[in-house]
Design a protein around this motif. Structure first.
Motif, PDB file in Angstrom:
ATOM      1  N   UNK A 167       0.836  -1.202   0.000  1.00  0.00           N
ATOM      2  CA  UNK A 167       0.000   0.000   0.000  1.00  0.00           C
ATOM      3  C   UNK A 167       0.867   1.248   0.000  1.00  0.00           C
ATOM      4  N   UNK A 168       1.897   1.270   0.813  1.00  0.00           N
ATOM      5  CA  UNK A 168       2.754   2.454   0.913  1.00  0.00           C
ATOM      6  C   UNK A 168       3.743   2.298   2.042  1.00  0.00           C
ATOM      7  N   UNK A 169       4.042   3.436   2.711  1.00  0.00           N
ATOM      8  CA  UNK A 169       5.076   3.445   3.734  1.00  0.00           C
ATOM      9  C   UNK A 169       4.748   4.539   4.751  1.00  0.00           C
ATOM     10  N   UNK A 170       5.055   4.244   6.021  1.00  0.00           N
ATOM     11  CA  UNK A 170       4.865   5.238   7.077  1.00  0.00           C
ATOM     12  C   UNK A 170       5.933   6.319   6.925  1.00  0.00           C
ATOM     13  N   UNK A 171       5.502   7.578   6.795  1.00  0.00           N
ATOM     14  CA  UNK A 171       6.455   8.681   6.594  1.00  0.00           C
ATOM     15  C   UNK A 171       6.489   9.655   7.768  1.00  0.00           C
ATOM     16  N   UNK A 172       5.402   9.754   8.521  1.00  0.00           N
ATOM     17  CA  UNK A 172       5.387  10.627   9.691  1.00  0.00           C
ATOM     18  C   UNK A 172       4.630   9.916  10.810  1.00  0.00           C
ATOM     19  N   UNK A 173       5.144  10.084  12.028  1.00  0.00           N
ATOM     20  CA  UNK A 173       4.553   9.407  13.176  1.00  0.00           C
ATOM     21  C   UNK A 173       4.213  10.438  14.239  1.00  0.00           C
ATOM     22  N   UNK A 174       2.993  10.329  14.763  1.00  0.00           N
ATOM     23  CA  UNK A 174       2.529  11.166  15.858  1.00  0.00           C
ATOM     24  C   UNK A 174       2.264  10.246  17.062  1.00  0.00           C
ATOM     25  N   UNK A 175       1.977  10.810  18.229  1.00  0.00           N
ATOM     26  CA  UNK A 175       1.781   9.932  19.400  1.00  0.00           C
ATOM     27  C   UNK A 175       0.698   8.876  19.216  1.00  0.00           C
ATOM     28  N   UNK A 176      -0.430   9.251  18.621  1.00  0.00           N
ATOM     29  CA  UNK A 176      -1.540   8.300  18.508  1.00  0.00           C
ATOM     30  C   UNK A 176      -1.996   8.086  17.059  1.00  0.00           C
ATOM     31  N   UNK A 177      -1.244   8.526  16.108  1.00  0.00           N
ATOM     32  CA  UNK A 177      -1.584   8.333  14.699  1.00  0.00           C
ATOM     33  C   UNK A 177      -0.319   8.421  13.870  1.00  0.00           C
ATOM     34  N   UNK A 178      -0.446   7.973  12.627  1.00  0.00           N
ATOM     35  CA  UNK A 178       0.694   8.004  11.705  1.00  0.00           C
ATOM     36  C   UNK A 178       0.203   8.362  10.318  1.00  0.00           C
ATOM     37  N   UNK A 179       1.102   8.978   9.564  1.00  0.00           N
ATOM     38  CA  UNK A 179       0.800   9.333   8.176  1.00  0.00           C
ATOM     39  C   UNK A 179       1.443   8.304   7.247  1.00  0.00           C
ATOM     40  N   UNK A 180       0.634   7.767   6.366  1.00  0.00           N
ATOM     41  CA  UNK A 180       1.099   6.756   5.421  1.00  0.00           C
ATOM     42  C   UNK A 180       1.081   7.350   4.025  1.00  0.00           C
ATOM     43  N   UNK A 181       2.207   7.320   3.360  1.00  0.00           N
ATOM     44  CA  UNK A 181       2.298   7.770   1.971  1.00  0.00           C
ATOM     45  C   UNK A 181       2.084   6.582   1.050  1.00  0.00           C
ATOM     46  N   UNK A 182       1.118   6.704   0.152  1.00  0.00           N
ATOM     47  CA  UNK A 182       0.775   5.604  -0.740  1.00  0.00           C
ATOM     48  C   UNK A 182       1.796   5.479  -1.861  1.00  0.00           C
ATOM     49  N   UNK A 183       1.854   4.302  -2.457  1.00  0.00           N
ATOM     50  CA  UNK A 183       2.839   4.053  -3.511  1.00  0.00           C
ATOM     51  C   UNK A 183       2.557   4.890  -4.753  1.00  0.00           C
ATOM     52  N   UNK A 184       1.342   5.429  -4.872  1.00  0.00           N
ATOM     53  CA  UNK A 184       1.021   6.267  -6.028  1.00  0.00           C
ATOM     54  C   UNK A 184       1.447   7.713  -5.839  1.00  0.00           C
ATOM     55  N   UNK A 185       1.926   8.064  -4.627  1.00  0.00           N
ATOM     56  CA  UNK A 185       2.391   9.431  -4.397  1.00  0.00           C
ATOM     57  C   UNK A 185       3.694   9.668  -5.144  1.00  0.00           C
ATOM     58  N   UNK A 186       3.833  10.870  -5.677  1.00  0.00           N
ATOM     59  CA  UNK A 186       4.984  11.152  -6.545  1.00  0.00           C
ATOM     60  C   UNK A 186       6.304  11.206  -5.774  1.00  0.00           C
ATOM     61  N   UNK A 187       6.266  11.319  -4.434  1.00  0.00           N
ATOM     62  CA  UNK A 187       7.490  11.404  -3.649  1.00  0.00           C
ATOM     63  C   UNK A 187       7.915  10.071  -3.042  1.00  0.00           C
ATOM     64  N   UNK A 188       7.189   9.014  -3.340  1.00  0.00           N
ATOM     65  CA  UNK A 188       7.526   7.714  -2.757  1.00  0.00           C
ATOM     66  C   UNK A 188       8.071   6.785  -3.835  1.00  0.00           C
ATOM     67  N   UNK A 189       9.104   6.028  -3.468  1.00  0.00           N
ATOM     68  CA  UNK A 189       9.683   5.044  -4.375  1.00  0.00           C
ATOM     69  C   UNK A 189       9.768   3.696  -3.689  1.00  0.00           C
ATOM     70  N   UNK A 190       9.669   2.643  -4.482  1.00  0.00           N
ATOM     71  CA  UNK A 190       9.702   1.274  -3.962  1.00  0.00           C
ATOM     72  C   UNK A 190      10.654   0.449  -4.827  1.00  0.00           C
ATOM     73  N   UNK A 191      11.668  -0.189  -4.245  1.00  0.00           N
ATOM     74  CA  UNK A 191      12.520  -1.098  -5.024  1.00  0.00           C
ATOM     75  C   UNK A 191      11.726  -2.344  -5.439  1.00  0.00           C
ATOM     76  N   UNK A 192      11.691  -2.612  -6.723  1.00  0.00           N
ATOM     77  CA  UNK A 192      10.901  -3.725  -7.238  1.00  0.00           C
ATOM     78  C   UNK A 192      11.751  -4.556  -8.181  1.00  0.00           C
TER      79      UNK A 192
END
Length: 310
Positions: A167-192
């Protein structure tokens, strides 16, 4: 003058008639004779049946008012009962319809959770089940916020998967929540790597188009439409062999040394509410090979940047 009428005297034997006792005796005797005769010879069966047939209309007429009253009361009671039961059944039907919808939703959710648990078992790294709280505020980025944070031992860089793939990758973490950047976001890369031939590459999101591309690959690269891309595992973040995308377009231009390869994500990028956060693999420390440690939680996570030509 006419002669006065003289009182006529009857000279019959029973002038005053038999006494009541005599009448009772005679009637009882006749009754016993008739009963005995009917019991032995059955002479009065047809007579009795005839009397019953003659009296039947009188019985029906005598019972008609009572039956009319009973039928009217039963009809009114039945109508009232039917109206009440009908209203009650309608209310129950509405309640059952709502419960059926909730049951169908719960069944679909349970089926998806079972698949997620199956994906967790396939992955050899520990995983945590998270639920999406809301989408990111930036309409030009593909990010979601989940209900797990640093208090639940979530750290930046953790891979996010579902029962199908990445789905994506955790990019920012808060005390009780986290932000997940999806693989379709232009700033995320995945080695495949291409599942068919093992060709390695880096997949980047394309932003609003909700697709993935493989930049910096030569024009004669062995990639075909329909090839599946899976994680190569060389980054140490994503488990090896997770499905990422399927190639849907391969274009080459004589004026460009690179191929234009577009892929469609296989995981539910914009579907469902539950995700799996995969823990970052532990590595051995130089001082003690038997001691395992995790990457520092406070270390800022950065994603690879897109190639300058792309």
């Amino acid at each position: 003058m006419p002669r006065a009428l003289e009182h006529q005297h009857h000279t019959g034997f029973f002038v005053r008639g038999p006494s009541p006792t005599t009448r009772l005796f005679i009637t009882a005797l006749l009754s016993l004779i008739l009963i005995a005769t009917d019991a032995r010879l059955h002479y009065l069966v047809e007579v009795r049946q005839g009397f019953i047939a003659l009296l039947h209309p009188l019985q029906v007429l005598a019972n008609a008012p009572l039956e009319l009253v009973e039928d009217t009361g039963e009809y009114l009671h039945t109508q009232t009962t039917l109206v009440h039961d009908n209203l009650q059944l309608r209310d129950q039907a509405l309640v059952h319809a709502a419960e059926l919808q909730r049951a169908n939703a719960l069944e679909a959710e349970n089926e998806r959770l079972r698949k997620l648990l199956g994906a967790a078992r396939v992955s050899h790294q520990p995983a945590r089940l998270a639920e999406i709280l809301h989408m990111g505020r930036d309409p030009f980025s593909h990010k979601v916020v989940v209900n797990l944070g640093s208090r639940q031992d979530i750290s930046p860089g953790q891979a996010v998967i579902d029962e199908v793939g990445v789905i994506g990758q955790v990019t920012r973490v808060f005390p009780y929540s986290s932000e997940v950047t999806l693989v379709t976001d232009k700033d995320l890369s995945v080695p495949v790597q291409v599942e068919r031939n093992g060709l390695r590459a880096i997949a980047f999101g394309r932003g609003r188009e909700a697709t993935i591309e493989l930049p910096s690959l030569p024009a004669n690269v062995d990639v075909l439409v329909g090839d599946r891309l899976v994680t190569s595992g060389i980054d140490g973040v994503y488990p090896t062999g997770l499905a990422v995308a399927e190639v849907v377009q391969v274009d080459t231009n004589p004026n460009s040394p690179f191929a234009h390869i577009i892929c469609k994500p296989l995981a539910g990028i914009e579907n469902h509410k539950q995700l799996l956060l995969v823990s970052i693999p532990k590595t051995e420390t130089p001082a003690d090979t038997n001691t395992l440690s995790t990457p520092p939680r406070n270390k800022k996570f950065t994603v690879p940047k897109r190639h300058a030509n792309h």
